[in-house]
Design an enzyme around this catalytic site. Structure first.
Site, PDB file in Angstrom:
ATOM      1  N   GLU A 169     -13.472 -11.810  19.562  1.00  0.00           N
ATOM      2  CA  GLU A 169     -13.829 -13.147  19.094  1.00  0.00           C
ATOM      3  C   GLU A 169     -12.948 -14.220  19.719  1.00  0.00           C
ATOM      4  O   GLU A 169     -13.402 -15.354  19.907  1.00  0.00           O
ATOM      5  CB  GLU A 169     -13.761 -13.209  17.567  1.00  0.00           C
ATOM      6  CG  GLU A 169     -14.856 -12.405  16.874  1.00  0.00           C
ATOM      7  CD  GLU A 169     -14.972 -12.711  15.390  1.00  0.00           C
ATOM      8  OE1 GLU A 169     -14.237 -13.596  14.907  1.00  0.00           O
ATOM      9  OE2 GLU A 169     -15.800 -12.066  14.721  1.00  0.00           O
ATOM     10  N   HIS A 216     -17.323 -12.356   7.274  1.00  0.00           N
ATOM     11  CA  HIS A 216     -18.450 -11.463   7.523  1.00  0.00           C
ATOM     12  C   HIS A 216     -18.704 -10.611   6.280  1.00  0.00           C
ATOM     13  O   HIS A 216     -17.760 -10.074   5.688  1.00  0.00           O
ATOM     14  CB  HIS A 216     -18.147 -10.512   8.684  1.00  0.00           C
ATOM     15  CG  HIS A 216     -17.958 -11.182  10.009  1.00  0.00           C
ATOM     16  ND1 HIS A 216     -19.003 -11.625  10.775  1.00  0.00           N
ATOM     17  CD2 HIS A 216     -16.826 -11.466  10.716  1.00  0.00           C
ATOM     18  CE1 HIS A 216     -18.539 -12.154  11.900  1.00  0.00           C
ATOM     19  NE2 HIS A 216     -17.224 -12.073  11.884  1.00  0.00           N
ATOM     20  N   LYS A 236     -29.087   1.823   5.489  1.00  0.00           N
ATOM     21  CA  LYS A 236     -29.226   1.811   6.937  1.00  0.00           C
ATOM     22  C   LYS A 236     -28.152   2.707   7.539  1.00  0.00           C
ATOM     23  O   LYS A 236     -26.969   2.591   7.207  1.00  0.00           O
ATOM     24  CB  LYS A 236     -29.071   0.379   7.460  1.00  0.00           C
ATOM     25  CG  LYS A 236     -28.914   0.246   8.973  1.00  0.00           C
ATOM     26  CD  LYS A 236     -30.182   0.598   9.720  1.00  0.00           C
ATOM     27  CE  LYS A 236     -30.012   0.344  11.214  1.00  0.00           C
ATOM     28  NZ  LYS A 236     -31.215   0.752  11.981  1.00  0.00           N
ATOM     29  N   HIS A 243     -10.686  -4.938  -5.973  1.00  0.00           N
ATOM     30  CA  HIS A 243      -9.497  -5.124  -5.148  1.00  0.00           C
ATOM     31  C   HIS A 243      -9.886  -5.248  -3.685  1.00  0.00           C
ATOM     32  O   HIS A 243     -11.026  -4.982  -3.300  1.00  0.00           O
ATOM     33  CB  HIS A 243      -8.538  -3.939  -5.327  1.00  0.00           C
ATOM     34  CG  HIS A 243      -9.004  -2.659  -4.705  1.00  0.00           C
ATOM     35  ND1 HIS A 243     -10.016  -1.895  -5.240  1.00  0.00           N
ATOM     36  CD2 HIS A 243      -8.618  -2.003  -3.561  1.00  0.00           C
ATOM     37  CE1 HIS A 243     -10.225  -0.830  -4.487  1.00  0.00           C
ATOM     38  NE2 HIS A 243      -9.405  -0.866  -3.455  1.00  0.00           N
ATOM     39  N   ASN A 287       0.846  -1.190   0.000  1.00  0.00           N
ATOM     40  CA  ASN A 287       0.000   0.000   0.000  1.00  0.00           C
ATOM     41  C   ASN A 287       0.884   1.244   0.000  1.00  0.00           C
ATOM     42  O   ASN A 287       1.811   1.370   0.807  1.00  0.00           O
ATOM     43  CB  ASN A 287      -0.894  -0.011   1.245  1.00  0.00           C
ATOM     44  CG  ASN A 287      -2.025   1.004   1.166  1.00  0.00           C
ATOM     45  OD1 ASN A 287      -1.819   2.150   0.796  1.00  0.00           O
ATOM     46  ND2 ASN A 287      -3.214   0.581   1.533  1.00  0.00           N
TER      47      ASN A 287
END
Length: 425
Positions: free
Chosen positions: A188, A307, A320, A172, A83
């Site tokens: 988690e 997710h 929303k 990407h 990046n």
């Protein structure tokens, strides 16, 4: 859920109630009747349909020059590069000691990479071939293994669409590896460890078994995977992608599971696009067992999962908003997960753009406030499922000279736990 588990006269689609999310140890308020209220708020602009296939000014395109002056190769498949504006760097100095418990700081080091899925800017994952999606999965697994050898957490995530803050339409994702466990990973880690400690089985493995049997929140499934709108979903059409077998990390997936993962991802994303006949925006990401120093630890309480968090609620222009009560009290949703799953499940598995090209028309939702019983002018029966063809990929472009890793068979002795739950053929 409509009547079961509630008092006399209770209907989940009519009466507000709270649902517990054991993965996040929090509650969500379900107020399905609110979806019928008139909307006079902000309307979003649908994504542009005229994205050029190749643009020399687009820094993600093959042959384009990026902000740091480097020129991209003429890549033909996936392409990974550092990046140019990373949030984490490997050599950042650590802050000094805190002089008060209310003012603590800690070192944060890592690497950030960008991964292009395909050389064409006008293509999104639901429109890619199974072989091309399989190549994305293999590159994900290679990155997870390579970066996970040194870093305790490798976060693979995709922000799709301007509504989710994506600044470039080229297909990407990003991969951030960090020297620490981020908040979501720590949460988690705790909840999955506690569940196995109390119940003797990984939380999400048992959850997949339950959802496969109950069916009411199931969206798509195959022999190795299932996608559900979670019982505790917060976003309107949020989904959870789960393997049927106990799997800790992406790099642990066998060859067949990667093929079937490509298939179920394509089916899910086609349904997403077909819902409002738009390139469906979302943020998605993979969660698996921690890596780095945790590779030598017992991480059996973890279960690999992905997710998907899409923001759209009523149409391609109404989203929303998580504000007000959601920010200051707790999450709230405007339709039940069962209603959302039913609507997604009923959609065709041929992309609306393909149907237009084939001259077969496309589904037109006729409105109405009852989201639990959507009506359509035309919803054909789903076509026969494509059988995944095994892809024969060249050695990794990401790590020259190295063959693609983790091409085991599911039954190999080194494969670990192979508990499997029932699947429809």
């Amino acid at each position: 859920m409509e009547e079961a588990g509630g008092g006399r006269g209770f209907s989940a689609s009519e009466h507000q109630h709270c649902r517990y999310n054991p993965l996040r140890d929090e509650w969500v308020l379900v107020s399905a009747h609110r979806v019928r209220r008139p909307w006079r708020g902000q309307l979003e602009q649908p994504p542009a349909e005229d994205v050029p296939r190749w643009d020399p000014a687009n820094p993600l395109c093959p042959g384009a020059t990026r902000a740091n002056g480097e020129v991209n190769p003429q890549y033909e498949g996936t392409f990974v590069f550092p990046n140019d504006f990373p949030a984490l760097q490997p050599d950042s100095p650590a802050p000094g000691d805190s002089d008060h418990p209310l003012f603590q700081a800690a070192a944060a080091r890592g690497v950030c990479k960008v991964m292009c899925f395909h050389p064409w800017s006008d293509l999104t994952m639901p429109l890619m071939s199974l072989t091309e999606i399989r190549a994305v999965i293999d590159t994900w697994a290679e990155l997870a293994a390579e970066l996970g050898a040194s870093y305790p957490w490798v976060q693979i995530f995709e922000n799709k669409g301007e509504m989710m803050g994506c600044s470039n339409p080229h297909p990407h994702c990003q991969v951030w590896a960090s020297s620490f466990l981020p908040n979501e990973a720590r949460l988690e880690e705790r909840t999955q460890w506690q569940y196995r400690d109390q119940h003797g089985v990984p939380m999400l493995l048992e959850y997949a078994e339950q959802e496969a049997r109950r069916k009411e929140r199931l969206v798509v499934e195959n022999k190795d995977w299932l996608v559900v709108v979670p019982y505790w979903a917060t976003w309107p059409f949020q989904t959870l992608l789960l393997p049927r077998r106990h799997v800790l990390r992406l790099q642990d997936l066998c060859d067949r599971e990667r093929d079937s993962l490509a298939s179920i991802m394509q089916r899910l994303l086609i349904k997403y696009d077909n819902l409002f006949q738009v390139s469906f925006p979302y943020s998605m990401g993979w969660h698996g067992a921690p890596t780095g120093p945790h590779l030598q630890e017992d991480c059996g309480h973890w279960q690999l999962h992905a997710h998907y968090y899409p923001p759209l609620l009523r149409s391609a222009t109404v989203r929303k908003f998580m504000v007000g009560y959601e920010m200051l009290a707790q999450a709230q949703r405007d339709l039940t997960p069962e209603q959302a799953a039913e609507r997604l499940r009923s959609l065709p598995e041929v992309h609306y753009k393909q149907r237009r090209r084939d001259g077969e028309g496309s589904p037109k939702f006729l409105g109405g406030g009852d989201w639990g019983n959507p009506t359509t002018a035309f919803i054909p029966s789903p076509p026969p499922r494509n059988k995944c063809k095994r892809s024969h990929l060249a050695p990794s472009r990401l790590f020259p000279g190295k063959a693609a890793t983790n091409r085991f068979k599911c039954g190999d002795p080194d494969w670990g736990t192979s508990r499997r739950i029932g699947a429809s053929p």
